[in-house]
Scaffold this active site. Structure first.
Site, PDB file in Angstrom:
ATOM      1  N   CYS A 111     -13.501  11.628  19.028  1.00  0.00           N
ATOM      2  CA  CYS A 111     -14.767  10.894  19.007  1.00  0.00           C
ATOM      3  C   CYS A 111     -15.070  10.300  20.382  1.00  0.00           C
ATOM      4  O   CYS A 111     -15.496  11.020  21.268  1.00  0.00           O
ATOM      5  CB  CYS A 111     -14.751   9.841  17.896  1.00  0.00           C
ATOM      6  SG  CYS A 111     -16.402   9.345  17.409  1.00  0.00           S
TER       7      CYS A 111
ATOM      8  N   GLU B 293      -8.021  13.181  12.649  1.00  0.00           N
ATOM      9  CA  GLU B 293      -6.834  12.446  12.166  1.00  0.00           C
ATOM     10  C   GLU B 293      -6.943  12.060  10.687  1.00  0.00           C
ATOM     11  O   GLU B 293      -5.937  11.944   9.996  1.00  0.00           O
ATOM     12  CB  GLU B 293      -6.571  11.199  13.021  1.00  0.00           C
ATOM     13  CG  GLU B 293      -7.596  10.068  12.961  1.00  0.00           C
ATOM     14  CD  GLU B 293      -8.726  10.196  13.991  1.00  0.00           C
ATOM     15  OE1 GLU B 293      -8.995  11.330  14.448  1.00  0.00           O
ATOM     16  OE2 GLU B 293      -9.350   9.168  14.310  1.00  0.00           O
TER      17      GLU B 293
ATOM     18  N   GLY C 109       0.829  -1.205   0.000  1.00  0.00           N
ATOM     19  CA  GLY C 109       0.000   0.000   0.000  1.00  0.00           C
ATOM     20  C   GLY C 109       0.864   1.255   0.000  1.00  0.00           C
ATOM     21  O   GLY C 109       0.572   2.226  -0.711  1.00  0.00           O
TER      22      GLY C 109
ATOM     23  N   HIS D 236     -13.413  12.897  13.672  1.00  0.00           N
ATOM     24  CA  HIS D 236     -12.060  12.311  13.645  1.00  0.00           C
ATOM     25  C   HIS D 236     -11.122  13.203  12.827  1.00  0.00           C
ATOM     26  O   HIS D 236     -10.974  13.000  11.619  1.00  0.00           O
ATOM     27  CB  HIS D 236     -12.102  10.924  12.988  1.00  0.00           C
ATOM     28  CG  HIS D 236     -12.771   9.881  13.810  1.00  0.00           C
ATOM     29  ND1 HIS D 236     -12.085   9.113  14.728  1.00  0.00           N
ATOM     30  CD2 HIS D 236     -14.055   9.473  13.855  1.00  0.00           C
ATOM     31  CE1 HIS D 236     -12.935   8.262  15.307  1.00  0.00           C
ATOM     32  NE2 HIS D 236     -14.134   8.461  14.798  1.00  0.00           N
TER      33      HIS D 236
HETATM   34  N1  GLN Z   1     -18.749   4.383  20.218  1.00  0.00           N
HETATM   35  C1  GLN Z   1     -18.945   5.797  20.057  1.00  0.00           C
HETATM   36  C2  GLN Z   1     -20.126   6.098  19.157  1.00  0.00           C
HETATM   37  O1  GLN Z   1     -20.545   5.251  18.387  1.00  0.00           O
HETATM   38  C3  GLN Z   1     -17.690   6.455  19.544  1.00  0.00           C
HETATM   39  C4  GLN Z   1     -17.330   6.055  18.151  1.00  0.00           C
HETATM   40  C5  GLN Z   1     -15.930   6.406  17.747  1.00  0.00           C
HETATM   41  O2  GLN Z   1     -15.076   6.675  18.583  1.00  0.00           O
HETATM   42  N2  GLN Z   1     -15.640   6.356  16.472  1.00  0.00           N
HETATM   43  O3  GLN Z   1     -20.651   7.180  19.160  1.00  0.00           O
END
Ligand code: GLN
Length: 531
Positions: free
Chosen positions: A382, A510, A18, A508
């Site tokens: 998140c 990142e 990759g 996210h």
């Molecule tokens: N489990 C949490 C949710 O579904 C956080 C998800 C995550 O960190 N991507 O909201």
């Protein structure tokens, strides 16, 4: 019409196929070619969303909300472009289309077969992505290793692509390995020769061969491959193990890979126009006088690929800030056992990344508490935002009975709860809140200072959200709502008052960080940690 470069792998998996495909994308993009990248995976899953991250690594999310293989993250980082759902194809998706077509009567009574129907569908997706992206060159990575029974339909499809499009419009690259034999202290070339022979039996003769090795490769070994595998010597490229994957594009430059590609495809490529990558590698190699220690508090500690984009975003931010980076992989269940101080008292920053399920949650909450109370820079991603909210609420409401309904459906104070539109969903695949959504930042926040703009767009993957019933009481106590959806309803970023850097997002960040352009939140987090 686009030209296609196909990348296959041989001898064994985990060679960095990759990264090699992405680096080819990099050297072409740096010559102002429009590149589009695709990955075909053999699994019968429809997408990577349902794959266990502890086994398969990170699930990468695109702007358009596709849950994909982590190789797409390499592609985006190395070619600096946003890909789409068209970039990631798993066998399950192909079969799903074929079966739907068959049920809809689209095959007009024909017997539906692996060849031509399945291979046609594979080719259709490649051509469709080429058309849609308007790319000059489409790079297609075939997952798995040559000889795998379950990847044969892809190999047959790329063989046919040369027949369909012509020799100058297609190029085959193969990444293999030279194992090292301790007793004779030498690298062996035979396994790679054999994997090329396997490829030949499927009707494919590679135009470029990449030889990976953990030890120095000799000229004679490259000559051997050229002779026995019937290929130009300059098309046999040695790839010895390197310290940073970001050096690979420049190694391809050193061995004039662009020149070989230009010759074989009958195009002119010239020299590298974009020099930012050269600056990046200089920064990576530069001696650092200071190193920041960042605790990454997660639960998939045996499989570091689970947090791949997070660690790459941290690295990019440290290159940018000219500091060394030491990631302390901290198992949240160990924090539950021994307390947070044992693991976090000497760190410069704490990251709590995304995650699902109850295991290790209390350890993550303890980590957020430790970072908040001891004024250690904190970045929550998140789930890392959700647990920081729970932690703060427990503190403000003076009760432990605060939680997310994901972990305790009956909890007295559900400060994080399931999103309204998620309540009726029963299927797991592709049903979360996925992909890019806009977010508006509040003017006096740390986040606004980092982004330097009011409206941003970030990628999501979650089912639960901040419960607005608790917004006022938490805000009064010092929780800053730093970013929300444009209608103000959904809390996207929280920060803490009177803390040097406590930022946690429902999205996210990142996924959008690039090696030569770190994400603003990561950049400022590392800057704060370095102080
Ligand atoms: N489990 C949490 C949710 O579904 C956080 C998800 C995550 O960190 N991507 O909201």
């Amino acid at each position: 019409m686009a030209k296609f470069i196909f990348i296959t792998g041989g001898v064994l998996s985990g060679l960095g196929k990759g990264i090699t495909a992405a680096s080819i994308g990099n050297i072409l993009a740096a010559r102002t070619k429009k590149v589009f990248m695709m990955k075909f995976d053999q699994y019968l899953n429809v997408d990577a969303g349902t794959l266990n991250p502890a086994e398969h690594g990170e699930c990468f999310v695109t702007d358009d909300g596709a849950e994909t293989d982590l190789d797409l993250g390499h592609y985006e980082r190395f070619t600096d472009q946003n890909l789409s759902c068209k970039s990631s194809v798993m066998s399950g998706q192909i079969y799903q289309t074929i079966i739907e077509n068959e049920r809809a009567g689209k095959y007009l009574g024909k017997t539906v077969q692996l060849i031509p129907h399945l291979t046609d569908e594979v080719k259709r997706r490649m051509l469709d992505a080429a058309k849609d992206s308007k790319a000059d060159i489409v790079i297609v990575e075939i997952g798995g290793t040559i000889g795998d029974f379950e990847g044969l339909h892809f190999v047959e499809a790329i063989r046919q692509m040369r027949r369909d499009l012509g020799i100058e419009n297609t190029l085959y690259g193969h990444v293999g390995f030279f194992p090292y034999l301790e007793t004779t202290e030498e690298l062996k070339t035979k396994p790679l020769q054999n994997s090329i022979r396997d490829l030949n039996t499927y009707g494919i003769q590679p135009d470029l061969i990449f030889c990976r090795a953990d030890h120095p490769i000799k000229e004679s070994q490259l000559n051997k491959i050229a002779t026995f595998c019937n290929i130009d010597r300059d098309a046999v490229v040695p790839l010895e193990t390197i310290e940073s994957v970001y050096e690979l594009p420049l190694i391809l430059e050193k061995f004039n890979v662009a020149k070989v590609i230009a010759r074989k495809m009958g195009i002119s490529l010239g020299s590298r126009k974009d020099k930012s990558w050269i600056e990046l590698v200089k920064k990576i190699r530069a001696k650092k006088t200071k190193t920041v220690q960042i605790a990454l508090v997660g639960k998939y500690m045996d499989m570091k690929d689970t947090y791949y984009s997070v660690t790459e975003a941290l690295k990019s931010a440290s290159y940018y800030n000219s500091v060394g980076l030491k990631i302390l992989w901290t198992d949240s269940e160990m924090i539950e056992k021994d307390g947070a101080a044992k693991y976090l008292k000497n760190v410069d920053g704490v990251v709590v990344p995304g995650g699902f399920g109850n295991r290790g949650i209390e350890g993550k909450i303890a980590a957020a508490k430790f970072a908040r109370e001891n004024k250690i820079p904190y970045l929550g991603l998140c789930l890392g935002m959700q647990i920081a909210t729970i932690e703060f609420a427990r503190n403000v409401l003076k009760t432990d009975k605060c939680n997310s309904t994901e972990f305790d459906s009956e909890v007295e104070n559900p400060v994080i709860h399931i999103m309204e539109h998620q309540k009726k969903i029963t299927d797991y695949g592709g049903t979360m809140r996925l992909g890019a959504y806009p977010c508006v930042l509040s003017k006096d926040s740390i986040s606004f200072k980092a982004y330097k703009q009011r409206e941003i767009s970030e990628r999501h993957r979650h089912r639960y959200e901040f419960n607005n019933d608790y917004r006022d009481i938490l805000a009064k106590a010092g929780l800053v709502i730093a970013g929300t959806s444009p209608d103000g309803k959904l809390v996207e970023i929280i920060e803490m008052k009177n803390h040097p850097f406590f930022v946690a997002s429902q999205f996210h960040p990142e996924f959008k960080s690039r090696p030569n352009r770190p994400h603003p939140l990561f950049r400022e987090f590392i800057k704060a940690a370095a102080k």
